[in-house]
Design an enzyme around this catalytic site. Structure first.
Site, PDB file in Angstrom:
ATOM      1  N   HIS A 198      -3.903   3.255  -3.460  1.00 29.60           N
ATOM      2  CA  HIS A 198      -4.170   2.422  -1.986  1.00 29.60           C
ATOM      3  C   HIS A 198      -3.572   1.302  -1.587  1.00 29.60           C
ATOM      4  O   HIS A 198      -2.787   1.232  -0.903  1.00 29.60           O
ATOM      5  CB  HIS A 198      -5.731   2.574  -1.716  1.00 29.60           C
TER       6      HIS A 198
ATOM      7  N   ARG B 155     -22.603 -18.461  36.439  1.00 22.97           N
ATOM      8  CA  ARG B 155     -23.570 -17.700  37.327  1.00 22.97           C
ATOM      9  C   ARG B 155     -23.990 -18.442  38.486  1.00 22.97           C
ATOM     10  O   ARG B 155     -24.065 -17.879  39.623  1.00 22.97           O
ATOM     11  CB  ARG B 155     -24.586 -17.213  36.447  1.00 22.97           C
TER      12      ARG B 155
ATOM     13  N   PRO C 244      -6.132  -4.794  11.266  1.00 23.72           N
ATOM     14  CA  PRO C 244      -7.604  -4.798  11.367  1.00 23.72           C
ATOM     15  C   PRO C 244      -7.935  -3.303  11.876  1.00 23.72           C
ATOM     16  O   PRO C 244      -7.713  -2.894  12.861  1.00 23.72           O
ATOM     17  CB  PRO C 244      -7.922  -5.816  12.466  1.00 23.72           C
TER      18      PRO C 244
ATOM     19  N   ILE D 177     -10.330   9.198   0.902  1.00 19.44           N
ATOM     20  CA  ILE D 177     -10.474   8.002   0.024  1.00 19.44           C
ATOM     21  C   ILE D 177     -10.175   6.744   0.860  1.00 19.44           C
ATOM     22  O   ILE D 177      -9.617   6.834   1.710  1.00 19.44           O
ATOM     23  CB  ILE D 177      -9.087   8.251  -0.726  1.00 19.44           C
TER      24      ILE D 177
ATOM     25  N   SER E 297     -22.244  -8.054  38.103  1.00 20.62           N
ATOM     26  CA  SER E 297     -22.553  -9.374  37.469  1.00 20.62           C
ATOM     27  C   SER E 297     -21.430 -10.355  37.625  1.00 20.62           C
ATOM     28  O   SER E 297     -21.292 -11.355  37.602  1.00 20.62           O
ATOM     29  CB  SER E 297     -23.126  -9.381  36.194  1.00 20.62           C
TER      30      SER E 297
ATOM     31  N   GLY F  41     -10.561   4.627   7.609  1.00 17.35           N
ATOM     32  CA  GLY F  41     -11.365   3.199   8.001  1.00 17.35           C
ATOM     33  C   GLY F  41     -11.358   3.082   9.243  1.00 17.35           C
ATOM     34  O   GLY F  41     -12.150   2.575   9.872  1.00 17.35           O
TER      35      GLY F  41
ATOM     36  N   GLU G 132     -17.636  -3.635  25.027  1.00 20.98           N
ATOM     37  CA  GLU G 132     -16.650  -4.966  25.230  1.00 20.98           C
ATOM     38  C   GLU G 132     -15.602  -4.870  24.312  1.00 20.98           C
ATOM     39  O   GLU G 132     -14.520  -5.336  24.759  1.00 20.98           O
ATOM     40  CB  GLU G 132     -17.684  -5.923  24.945  1.00 20.98           C
TER      41      GLU G 132
ATOM     42  N   HIS H 295     -28.539 -14.671  25.537  1.00 21.47           N
ATOM     43  CA  HIS H 295     -27.321 -14.331  26.597  1.00 21.47           C
ATOM     44  C   HIS H 295     -26.876 -15.573  27.079  1.00 21.47           C
ATOM     45  O   HIS H 295     -25.851 -15.523  27.662  1.00 21.47           O
ATOM     46  CB  HIS H 295     -27.957 -13.868  27.958  1.00 21.47           C
TER      47      HIS H 295
ATOM     48  N   HIS I 220       0.769  -1.256   0.247  1.00 20.15           N
ATOM     49  CA  HIS I 220       0.101   0.062   0.080  1.00 20.15           C
ATOM     50  C   HIS I 220       0.863   1.177  -0.095  1.00 20.15           C
ATOM     51  O   HIS I 220       1.089   1.759   0.837  1.00 20.15           O
ATOM     52  CB  HIS I 220      -0.847  -0.162   1.155  1.00 20.15           C
TER      53      HIS I 220
ATOM     54  N   HIS J  28      -2.474  -0.857   7.050  1.00 16.80           N
ATOM     55  CA  HIS J  28      -1.743  -1.157   5.698  1.00 16.80           C
ATOM     56  C   HIS J  28      -0.834  -0.403   5.191  1.00 16.80           C
ATOM     57  O   HIS J  28       0.125  -0.644   4.179  1.00 16.80           O
ATOM     58  CB  HIS J  28      -3.131  -0.865   4.781  1.00 16.80           C
TER      59      HIS J  28
HETATM   60  C1  LIG Z   1     -11.577  -4.472  10.085  1.00 23.30           C
HETATM   61  C2  LIG Z   1     -11.042  -4.378   8.706  1.00 23.30           C
HETATM   62  N1  LIG Z   1     -11.981  -4.392   7.588  1.00 23.30           N
HETATM   63  C3  LIG Z   1     -11.337  -4.032   6.312  1.00 23.30           C
HETATM   64  C4  LIG Z   1     -10.281  -4.127   6.271  1.00 23.30           C
HETATM   65  C5  LIG Z   1      -9.505  -3.998   4.581  1.00 23.30           C
HETATM   66  N2  LIG Z   1      -9.066  -2.614   4.338  1.00 23.30           N
HETATM   67  C6  LIG Z   1      -7.711  -2.423   4.631  1.00 23.30           C
HETATM   68  S1  LIG Z   1      -7.538  -0.697   4.309  1.00 23.30           S
HETATM   69  C7  LIG Z   1      -9.143  -0.446   3.851  1.00 23.30           C
HETATM   70  C8  LIG Z   1      -9.616   1.042   3.496  1.00 23.30           C
HETATM   71  C9  LIG Z   1      -9.102   2.065   4.582  1.00 23.30           C
HETATM   72  O1  LIG Z   1      -9.343   3.175   4.073  1.00 23.30           O
HETATM   73  P1  LIG Z   1      -8.549   4.583   4.736  1.00 23.30           P
HETATM   74  O2  LIG Z   1      -8.227   4.213   6.286  1.00 23.30           O
HETATM   75  O3  LIG Z   1      -9.305   5.388   4.489  1.00 23.30           O
HETATM   76  O4  LIG Z   1      -7.064   3.998   3.998  1.00 23.30           O
HETATM   77  P2  LIG Z   1      -6.277   4.845   2.799  1.00 23.30           P
HETATM   78  O5  LIG Z   1      -7.226   4.076   1.668  1.00 23.30           O
HETATM   79  O6  LIG Z   1      -6.758   6.172   2.950  1.00 23.30           O
HETATM   80  O7  LIG Z   1      -4.935   4.563   2.853  1.00 23.30           O
HETATM   81  C10 LIG Z   1      -9.930  -1.696   4.024  1.00 23.30           C
HETATM   82  C11 LIG Z   1     -11.276  -1.719   3.993  1.00 23.30           C
HETATM   83  C12 LIG Z   1      -9.363  -4.102   7.200  1.00 23.30           C
HETATM   84  N3  LIG Z   1      -7.830  -4.091   7.136  1.00 23.30           N
HETATM   85  N4  LIG Z   1      -9.776  -4.116   8.393  1.00 23.30           N
HETATM   86 MG   LIG Z   2      -8.489   7.168   3.441  1.00 20.34          MG
END
Ligand SMILES: Cc1ncc(C[n+]2csc(CCOP(=O)(O)OP(=O)(O)O)c2C)c(N)n1
Ligand SMILES: [Mg+2]
Length: 664
Positions: free
Chosen positions: A263, A519, A122, A191, A383, A160, A410, A472, A32, A72
Site C-alpha cells: 500500500h 440571525r 483526503p 485491502i 434560514s 477508503g 454540509e 448551534h 504508494h 495516495h
Molecule cells: C480522510 C483520510 N483519512 C485517512 C487517510 C490516510 N490513508 C491514506 S490511504 C488509506 C487507506 C486507504 O485504503 P484504500 O482506499 O483501500 O487504498 P488501498 O490500500 O487499496 O490503496 C488511509 C487510511 C487519508 N488519506 N484520508
Molecule cells: Mg483498498
C-alpha cells in the site's frame, strides 16, 4: 530505448504504469505503489478506449474529467500524464516524485500540473468533488446542448473513499439527481492500511450504491474486455454508475501482491526485480519502449481530433458568446452596477435587517444581474435565505434550474461546490448554520488549498441566534476559519457591508469566501453612501474621535453596534474619546498597506469585541489590549439575555476602555 516489434497491448500499457509507479516510489523511497499497480489494467482500458482529453489543451471545456479519488495512488496519474504526453510531465518529473518543487507531489494537487482536475488525498473528497463536476456538466449541457457539452466524469475510488462518511452524502445526492455521466471505478481490492477491509467493514457496497439509485456492476479488474464492457454499459445507463473492479493490490509483484505491504512503501529492490521478471518488463527504470508509448500517445491524438471537431461546433454555435463568457467566469459589470445601486438605496433608507436577510436582498440583485451563480443550502434554505425569486430548482434528471437542495449534507455540499467551481461555468454558493462549518470543514479546506471561488453563506453566527443554544452557537469557528490559509472570512455589520462582502466574494477568483451572517436584525451603520467598497479594506474607522483618541474599539458584525454604544457611553459619561473600527475581515485588513492599518488601529489602547473566541485577536489588540467575547460555550436563552449573561455589553466594553485609558 528498447523497442518491441509487435504493437503494444493494453496489458503492455498497464505494465508501463506498473513499472513507472514501482520505480518512482523506489527512487523517492516513499509513496504508494500498490494502488497504481492494482488499477493499472482498469486505467489502461479507461484511457485507451474511453477518456477524451487533449493534453495540448488541458483546459478544453468539453474534456472528460478524470478524478483520482484514491489520491495516495498519485503515481497512477503522473504515469498516465507522462505516457499520454502532457508537456509538463517529462520523465524527469517522475524521477523527482515527492521532491520539493516537483509537479509530482505526494498526492495530486490541483494547479501543480496540467490535467490534475482536483486535489485528492483526503479520502472521500475526490468522489464527492466529482459529484459537483457531474452536476455542473449536466447544468452546462442543459444550457448549451450536447453539441457543446458532452463529457463524462470518471472517478477511481478506493475502499477508503467509500468508507469515509462524506461518500454517503455524495453518493446519495448523485443517485437522487440521476447524474448519468458520473462513473465510479472502485478499486475493490479489499485491502487498506491495517490489512483486509474485513477488519472494519462488512458493507455490501453494491447494495449500498443501488439503494442510492446507482447502476452497479462487478467485474474482474484485470480483464480488459470486462472492464471495457462495464464502461460501455455504464455510459448507457441513465443513472450514475459504480463499477466494482476486483483487483489485487500491487498486482504483478509476485511475493507481495494482495498484501497491505504494497500500500504505502517501496517494494524494495529484490521484489522490483522479481516483478520485472513476473510481468515480462525487461526495460530499465523510467524507460518506456516506443511502441507502448505510441499506444498511449494515441489517446492524446484521439482527444485532439475530438477537440478539433468540438471547436468547429463551437465556432458555428449561436451560443458561442454566452458559452465562452460562462467558462471564462468573469462577473459581468452589471453585477457591480446592481450592487452599487443597492448600497445607495439602502444607505438612504437606513435599512435595518439581519445580515442573513441583507444577504438575501443583495443576492436578489446579484442573481438578477448574472446567470453564473448557482445557489443552494444544506436543508436550511429559509434560514440561510439563499434562494431568490425566479431561481428554479435543480431536480432529478432536470438541470435547467440554478438552485440546489443539497439536503442535510454540509460536507457533501462543500465538496460538490468545489466540483462545480473546478468544472467551470458557474459560481457556486451554499448555506448552512455557521456552527456546522465543522461538518463541511474537510472540503472547505480544499476550497482554500485549491484556490477555488466557492462562497459559503454561514448564518446564525453567534450566541445572537439565541434559544437554539450552545449546540448551534459557534464560538471557535471564526478562529478556525481565519486560521485557514487562502480563505477570506467576512463578518459584515450591516446591509451595506453585506452587499460589499458579496461583491468581494464574487470577484475573488482565486479563493473561497465565507460570509458570516447574523440571525438577528442589525442597524445600518453607514451615514452616507460611498463609492469605495470599504469592506474590501478589511477594517475602517466607522467613527473617528474629535481630537486625539483615548481608545479604539474594534468590532465585527453584530458587535459593531455594541462598540458604538460603548463609545457613546464613554463620551457622555466620562469624556473619553473612543474611535470605533469596523473590522469585517482580518484577511483583507492584513493585506492592506501599513499606512492604512496604522491609521485604522491608531496608537491609543485597543479593545476588541466579538461574540466568539478571542483566539487570534492578539494580532490586532496587542499585549496591552482587552478582548470582550466568549471563553466558553453559549447557552439556550433569548439573545438579549445571553449577551448580558456572557458580559458582551456596551457597559463591559466601556469599562475595559476606561481601565486601559487609565480612567477607572
Ligand atoms: C480522510 C483520510 N483519512 C485517512 C487517510 C490516510 N490513508 C491514506 S490511504 C488509506 C487507506 C486507504 O485504503 P484504500 O482506499 O483501500 O487504498 P488501498 O490500500 O487499496 O490503496 C488511509 C487510511 C487519508 N488519506 N484520508
Ligand atoms: Mg483498498
Amino acid at each position: 530505448m528498447t523497442k518491441t516489434t509487435k504493437g503494444a497491448t493494453e496489458r503492455d500499457m498497464a505494465n508501463a504504469v506498473r513499472a513507472l509507479a514501482m520505480d518512482a516510489v523506489q527512487k523517492a523511497n516513499s509513496g504508494h505503489p500498490g494502488m497504481p499497480m492494482g488499477m493499472a489494467d482498469v486505467a489502461a482500458v479507461l484511457f485507451n478506449r474511453f477518456i477524451t482529453i487533449d493534453p495540448a489543451n488541458p483546459d478544453w471545456p468539453d474534456r472528460d474529467r478524470f478524478v483520482l479519488s484514491a489520491g495516495h495512488g498519485s503515481m497512477l496519474l503522473y504515469a498516465i500524464h507522462h505516457l499520454v504526453g502532457y508537456d509538463d510531465m517529462p520523465i524527469d518529473e517522475l524521477k523527482r516524485f515527492r521532491q520539493l518543487g516537483s509537479r509530482t507531489a505526494g498526492h495530486p494537487e490541483y494547479g501543480h500540473a496540467k490535467g490534475i482536475e482536483t486535489t485528492t488525498g483526503p479520502l472521500g473528497q475526490g468522489i464527492s468533488t466529482a459529484v459537483g463536476m457531474a452536476i455542473a456538466e449536466r447544468m452546462m449541457a442543459a444550457r448549451f446542448g450536447a453539441g457543446l457539452v458532452d463529457h463524462h466524469t470518471y472517478v477511481i475510488a478506493g475502499d477508503g473513499c467509500l468508507q469515509e462518511g462524506i461518500s454517503h452524502e455524495a453518493i446519495d445526492l448523485a443517485g437522487h439527481l440521476k447524474l448519468s455521466r458520473l462513473i465510479v471505478l472502485w478499486d475493490d481490492n479489499r485491502i487498506s492500511i491495517d490489512g483486509p477491509t474485513s477488519l472494519s467493514t462488512s458493507t455490501d457496497q453494491l447494495a449500498r450504491f443501488k439503494a442510492a439509485g446507482w447502476d452497479v456492476q462487478r467485474i474482474d479488474g484485470h480483464d480488459p474486455d470486462a472492464i471495457a464492457g462495464a464502461l460501455e454499459k455504464a455510459r448507457r445507463t441513465r443513472k450514475p454508475s459504480l463499477i466494482a473492479c476486483r483487483t489485487l493490490i500491487g498486482k504483478g509483484a509476485p511475493n507481495m501482491e494482495g498484501s497491505e505491504k504494497t500500500h504505502g512503501a517501496p517494494l524494495g529492490a529484490d521484489e522490483i526485480a522479481a516483478t520485472r521478471k513476473n510481468i515480462g518488463w525487461t526495460h530499465e527504470p523510467f524507460v518506456i519502449p516506443a511502441d507502448i508509448l505510441a499506444s498511449w500517445r494515441k489517446v492524446a491524438e484521439r482527444g485532439a481530433a475530438a477537440r478539433g471537431e468540438w471547436e468547429k461546433r463551437l465556432a458555428a454555435s449561436p451560443k458561442r458568446g454566452r458559452f465562452n463568457a460562462a467558462v471564462n467566469g468573469a462577473v459581468a459589470p452589471a453585477v457591480s452596477r446592481a450592487l452599487a445601486a443597492f448600497r445607495k438605496e439602502h444607505v438612504a433608507k437606513a435599512t435595518k435587517v439581519a445580515t442573513r436577510k441583507a444577504s438575501e436582498m443583495a443576492l436578489a440583485a446579484i442573481n438578477g444581474a448574472t446567470a453564473l451563480t448557482v445557489g443552494g443550502s444544506a436543508d436550511l434554505t429559509h434560514s440561510n435565505l439563499t434562494v431568490t425569486k425566479g431561481m428554479d430548482r435543480v431536480s432529478p434528471g432536470s438541470f435547467k434550474g440554478r438552485y440546489i437542495h443539497y439536503g442535510i449534507r454540509e460536507h457533501g455540499m462543500a465538496a460538490a461546490m468545489n466540483g462545480i467551481a473546478l468544472h467551470g461555468g458557474f459560481i457556486p454558493y451554499g448555506g448552512t448554520f455557521m456552527v456546522f462549518s465543522d461538518y463541511a470543514r474537510g472540503a472547505m479546506r480544499l476550497s482554500s488549498l485549491m484556490g477555488q471561488r466557492v462562497i459559503y453563506v454561514m448564518t446564525h453566527d453567534s450566541i445572537g441566534l439565541g434559544e437554539d443554544g450552545p449546540t448551534h452557537q459557534p464560538v471557535e469557528h471564526l478562529a478556525m476559519l481565519r486560521a485557514t490559509p487562502n480563505m477570506t472570512v467576512i463578518r459584515p455589520a450591516d446591509i451595506i457591508e453585506t452587499a460589499e462582502a458579496w461583491e468581494i466574494a464574487l470577484t475573488s477568483r482565486d479563493r473561497p469566501t465565507v460570509l458570516v451572517l447574523s440571525r438577528q436584525n442589525l442597524p445600518m451603520l453607514r451615514d452616507r453612501n460611498r463609492r469605495e467598497n470599504l469592506t474590501a479594506r478589511g477594517a475602517y474607522v466607522l467613527r473617528e474621535t474629535n481630537g486625539p483618541r483615548d481608545a479604539t474599539i474594534i468590532a465585527t458584525g453584530s458587535e459593531v453596534e455594541i462598540a458604538k454604544a460603548a463609545s457613546d457611553r464613554l463620551a457622555a459619561n466620562h469624556g473619553v474619546r473612543a474611535a470605533v473600527v469596523s473590522m469585517p475581515s482580518f484577511e483583507l485588513f492584513s493585506a492592506q498597506d501599513k499606512a492604512w492599518r496604522d491609521s485604522v488601529l491608531g496608537s491609543a489602547p485597543r479593545i476588541a469585541v466579538e461574540a466568539a473566541s478571542g483566539f487570534g485577536w492578539e494580532k490586532w489588540i496587542g499585549d496591552k489590549g482587552a478582548f470582550i467575547g466568549m471563553d466558553s460555550f453559549g447557552a439556550s436563552a433569548p439573545a438579549g439575555d445571553l449577551y448580558k449573561h456572557f458580559g458582551i455589553t456596551a457597559e463591559a466594553v466601556a469599562d475595559a476602555a476606561l481601565k486601559l485609558a487609565g480612567r477607572s
